[in-house]
Design an enzyme around this catalytic site. Structure first.
Site, short mmCIF file in Angstrom:
data_model
loop_
_atom_site.label_atom_id
_atom_site.label_comp_id
_atom_site.label_asym_id
_atom_site.label_seq_id
_atom_site.Cartn_x
_atom_site.Cartn_y
_atom_site.Cartn_z
N CYS A 36 -61.74 71.75 32.97
CA CYS A 36 -61.80 70.38 32.43
C CYS A 36 -60.86 70.07 31.28
O CYS A 36 -60.08 69.12 31.38
CB CYS A 36 -63.24 70.05 32.10
SG CYS A 36 -64.19 69.89 33.63
N LYS A 47 -64.34 81.48 29.84
CA LYS A 47 -65.23 81.60 28.68
C LYS A 47 -66.38 82.50 29.10
O LYS A 47 -66.54 82.78 30.30
CB LYS A 47 -65.74 80.22 28.25
CG LYS A 47 -66.58 79.53 29.32
CD LYS A 47 -67.07 78.17 28.90
CE LYS A 47 -68.24 78.27 27.97
NZ LYS A 47 -68.91 76.98 27.76
N1 LIG Z 1 -67.36 72.07 35.70
C1 LIG Z 1 -67.83 71.47 34.60
O1 LIG Z 1 -68.29 72.12 33.67
C2 LIG Z 1 -67.80 69.98 34.47
C3 LIG Z 1 -67.14 69.19 35.39
N2 LIG Z 1 -67.11 67.83 35.23
C4 LIG Z 1 -66.46 66.99 36.23
O2 LIG Z 1 -67.31 66.95 37.39
C5 LIG Z 1 -66.53 66.88 38.59
C6 LIG Z 1 -66.89 68.03 39.52
O3 LIG Z 1 -66.53 69.22 38.87
P1 LIG Z 1 -67.05 70.65 39.39
O4 LIG Z 1 -68.48 70.56 39.75
O5 LIG Z 1 -66.60 71.64 38.40
O6 LIG Z 1 -66.19 70.80 40.74
P2 LIG Z 1 -66.39 71.88 41.90
O7 LIG Z 1 -65.07 72.05 42.52
O8 LIG Z 1 -67.13 73.06 41.38
O9 LIG Z 1 -67.37 71.14 42.94
C7 LIG Z 1 -67.02 70.05 43.72
C8 LIG Z 1 -67.69 70.19 45.09
O10 LIG Z 1 -67.44 69.01 45.87
C9 LIG Z 1 -67.32 69.41 47.22
N3 LIG Z 1 -66.70 68.34 48.00
C10 LIG Z 1 -65.38 68.01 48.12
N4 LIG Z 1 -65.25 66.95 48.93
C11 LIG Z 1 -66.48 66.59 49.35
C12 LIG Z 1 -66.99 65.57 50.18
N5 LIG Z 1 -66.20 64.68 50.77
N6 LIG Z 1 -68.32 65.52 50.38
C13 LIG Z 1 -69.14 66.41 49.80
N7 LIG Z 1 -68.72 67.39 49.00
C14 LIG Z 1 -67.41 67.48 48.76
C15 LIG Z 1 -66.52 70.69 47.14
O11 LIG Z 1 -66.64 71.46 48.32
C16 LIG Z 1 -67.18 71.36 45.92
O12 LIG Z 1 -68.26 72.18 46.30
C17 LIG Z 1 -65.07 66.86 38.13
O13 LIG Z 1 -64.66 65.53 37.99
C18 LIG Z 1 -65.13 67.50 36.76
O14 LIG Z 1 -64.10 67.07 35.91
C19 LIG Z 1 -67.76 67.21 34.21
C20 LIG Z 1 -68.45 67.95 33.28
C21 LIG Z 1 -68.54 69.39 33.35
O1 LIG Z 2 -65.85 68.21 31.12
C1 LIG Z 2 -66.18 69.37 31.22
O2 LIG Z 2 -66.04 70.07 32.21
C2 LIG Z 2 -66.81 70.08 30.07
O3 LIG Z 2 -65.72 70.67 29.31
C3 LIG Z 2 -66.15 71.46 28.20
O4 LIG Z 2 -67.01 72.50 28.63
P1 LIG Z 2 -66.48 73.88 29.25
O5 LIG Z 2 -65.07 73.70 29.72
O6 LIG Z 2 -67.50 74.32 30.23
O7 LIG Z 2 -66.50 74.94 28.08
P2 LIG Z 2 -66.26 74.89 26.49
O8 LIG Z 2 -67.34 75.64 25.85
O9 LIG Z 2 -66.00 73.53 26.01
O10 LIG Z 2 -64.92 75.74 26.37
C4 LIG Z 2 -63.69 75.27 26.90
C5 LIG Z 2 -62.56 76.18 26.46
O11 LIG Z 2 -62.34 76.05 25.05
C6 LIG Z 2 -62.32 77.33 24.45
N1 LIG Z 2 -62.88 77.22 23.07
C7 LIG Z 2 -64.06 76.61 22.86
C8 LIG Z 2 -64.57 76.50 21.58
C9 LIG Z 2 -63.85 77.01 20.49
O12 LIG Z 2 -64.24 76.95 19.30
N2 LIG Z 2 -62.66 77.62 20.74
C10 LIG Z 2 -62.15 77.74 22.00
O13 LIG Z 2 -61.04 78.29 22.18
C11 LIG Z 2 -63.17 78.21 25.34
O14 LIG Z 2 -62.82 79.56 25.19
C12 LIG Z 2 -62.82 77.66 26.71
O15 LIG Z 2 -61.65 78.27 27.20
C13 LIG Z 2 -66.94 70.56 27.24
O16 LIG Z 2 -67.40 71.34 26.14
C14 LIG Z 2 -68.12 69.92 27.96
O17 LIG Z 2 -68.80 69.03 27.08
C15 LIG Z 2 -67.60 69.14 29.18
O18 LIG Z 2 -68.66 68.59 29.92
#
Ligand SMILES: NC(=O)C1=CN([C@@H]2O[C@H](COP(=O)(O)OP(=O)(O)OC[C@H]3O[C@@H](n4cnc5c(N)ncnc54)[C@H](O)[C@@H]3O)[C@@H](O)[C@H]2O)C=CC1
Ligand SMILES: O=C(O)[C@H]1O[C@H](OP(=O)(O)OP(=O)(O)OC[C@H]2O[C@@H](n3ccc(=O)[nH]c3=O)[C@H](O)[C@@H]2O)[C@H](O)[C@@H](O)[C@@H]1O
Length: 449
Positions: A272, A333
């Site tokens: 992200c 991480k």
């Molecule tokens: N990974 C994280 O910690 C966070 C991610 N986000 C956002 O959430 C969104 C999803 O991220 P992730 O869950 O990490 O992605 P991911 O890649 O882990 O999961 C996405 C899933 O959607 C499925 N998919 C693709 N096309 C599809 C379709 N047409 N119908 C049904 N399923 C389908 C894929 O097979 C996959 O399992 C992104 O926009 C990301 O930026 C937001 C906050 C935290």
């Molecule tokens: O949009 C997203 O996917 C998410 O992105 C981050 O979450 P995440 O990527 O899971 O993990 P973080 O704990 O934020 O760490 C991100 C990166 O920053 C680094 N980091 C974090 C904290 C810090 O003090 N220093 C540092 O180098 C971590 O090592 C890691 O590589 C945000 O913290 C979430 O709030 C958000 O939902």
């Protein structure tokens, strides 16, 4: 409530499971057949602490189901969540093909007699809620001609702020929930859905769709700025002889700055921060705004990911050919198996390019790494096995189990008492006592020469 979650990855699976946990009946959909088969067989598909227990319980109680069929999942659903990928396109902008593809499918399937709230949980550029709305209407106009689809749904932006590794806690007890909609029916549904998650008084913040979409990018970009600022302070510390740990504590105790996200290291990674900072910069570009801080953040992070490499090269007189390294930590991480944009991978690539060999260990991310590096590197079964005959130990991820290792085992396996630590896991004073040469980020070099 009856909920469908489209996309069952890191966000979709946590979202689906946690909504089932508060009594909703949730059906998760994914196009990945293997994933759905595994989940239906009761096997969790990601490593996320605390998730498996909730997943198994809710599945057993019939509140959490999995399918490949979008049509089956949305029958009678009151809420449909989109938790789909939004990867960077060639120009850095978020690619909306998955989101708009599903919007198109929904236009074919929505029942004009059932009101449904379509919620975008993916991280998407400002204006996407309107695009999703228009895509559904356009598709319905073709596939359900004559039916009044437009009044049977609202599109809401509800960005997700969970962190991997603590995702269940973040979801169950969010600092805040941002809900972008001005439609009264949708406000009521979203309020009912989220009330159980904010019983401690944390706010549900309602706003318009565009503000919600921008809030998500602003949050991630701000955190990336905070980390990058500290990484630059660490660079200053190394040159000035100051200690970044002291500076971190000194500024972090000021409430206006806060203690969190001030840890310097070998850069931020993950699925992200890198993509979202880039996408926000692209949005700024598109509207002719020169968002200077974001450009600096991306430059600093690119440099920081390779920060240890010149230090390692300097130690070995600029020649790493034939040198063998042990690398602890692959995930971007701790407490996740996610290796997307992992800083460890940038180190591996740089070391391999210099002619070095590497043995790696990570508690959860080995399988994901095998599919990326195959037999280019060696995979150890535990942290000590990776050390055998290595010229130095490198640390890329601060897993807890690396924090208090058996230093005797380390020194007897390594060729040299030599550690390069990209996450400031060890105490320099202890390293000095133990006779190591120890280099970390923004702290003094411990030399045993
Ligand atoms: N990974 C994280 O910690 C966070 C991610 N986000 C956002 O959430 C969104 C999803 O991220 P992730 O869950 O990490 O992605 P991911 O890649 O882990 O999961 C996405 C899933 O959607 C499925 N998919 C693709 N096309 C599809 C379709 N047409 N119908 C049904 N399923 C389908 C894929 O097979 C996959 O399992 C992104 O926009 C990301 O930026 C937001 C906050 C935290
Ligand atoms: O949009 C997203 O996917 C998410 O992105 C981050 O979450 P995440 O990527 O899971 O993990 P973080 O704990 O934020 O760490 C991100 C990166 O920053 C680094 N980091 C974090 C904290 C810090 O003090 N220093 C540092 O180098 C971590 O090592 C890691 O590589 C945000 O913290 C979430 O709030 C958000 O939902």
């Amino acid at each position: 409530m009856k909920i469908a979650v489209i996309g069952t990855g890191y966000v979709g699976l946590v979202t689906g499971t946690c909504f089932a946990e508060t009594g909703n009946v949730v059906t998760c959909v994914d196009v990945d057949q293997q994933k759905i088969n595994k989940l239906n067989a009761g096997e969790i598909t990601i490593y996320e602490p605390g998730l498996e227990k909730l997943f198994l319980r809710n599945q057993k109680e019939g509140r959490l189901k999995f399918t490949q069929s979008l049509a089956d999942a949305i029958v009678d659903a009151q809420i449909i969540f989109l938790a789909l990928p939004t990867p960077p396109g060639a120009d850095g902008a978020a690619d909306l093909k998955y989101i708009l593809g599903v919007a198109n499918d929904l236009g074919k399937l929505l029942n004009p007699n059932n009101y449904v709230v379509i919620v975008d949980k993916s991280t998407v550029p400002v204006g996407t809620a309107d695009k999703v709305h228009n895509a559904i209407v356009a598709s319905a106009t073709i596939h359900q001609a004559g039916k009044n689809i437009e009044h049977c749904f609202d599109v809401v932006s509800n960005p997700e702020f969970l962190r991997e590794g603590v995702a269940v806690d973040d979801f169950m007890k969010p600092d805040r929930v941002v809900i972008g909609t001005t439609a009264p029916k949708a406000i009521k549904v979203m309020n009912d859905l989220y009330t159980p998650f904010v019983r401690q008084g944390n706010p549900l913040i309602f706003m318009d769709e565009k503000s919600a979409e921008l809030t998500k990018y602003a949050a991630n970009a701000f955190l990336a700025v905070k980390i990058s600022f500290m990484n630059e302070i660490a660079q200053m510390c190394e040159r000035l002889g100051a200690d970044v740990d002291m500076v971190r504590k000194g500024i972090g105790s000021d409430d206006r700055i806060g203690k969190r996200f001030l840890f310097p290291g070998i850069g931020y990674g993950g699925s992200c921060f890198p993509k979202d900072v880039q996408a926000l910069a692209k949005t700024a570009d598109d509207i002719n705004y020169d968002f200077k801080i974001l450009d600096a953040v991306m430059d600093v992070n690119a440099m920081q990911k390779l920060h240890l490499i010149p230090k390692i090269k300097k130690y070995f007189n600029n020649n790493l050919k034939g040198k063998h390294f042990a690398l602890w930590g692959l995930a971007f991480k701790p407490n996740t198996d996610d290796v997307r944009e992992a800083p460890a991978y940038y180190m591996i690539d740089a070391l391999l390019a210099e002619g070095a060999t590497i043995a790696v260990f990570d508690p959860e991310a080995i399988n994901n790494t095998i599919s990326v590096y195959g037999n280019k590197i060696v995979y150890a079964n535990n942290q000590y096995e990776a050390l055998f005959n290595a010229d130095a130990l490198l640390i890329a991820t601060e897993w807890n189990e690396f924090r208090t290792p058996d230093f005797e085992k380390i020194s007897s396996a390594l060729k040299n008492k030599l550690i390069f630590d990209g996450r400031n896991v060890f105490d320099p004073a202890q390293m000095q006592e133990l006779g190591y040469h120890y280099e970390s980020i923004g702290r003094k070099i411990i030399s045993n020469k």
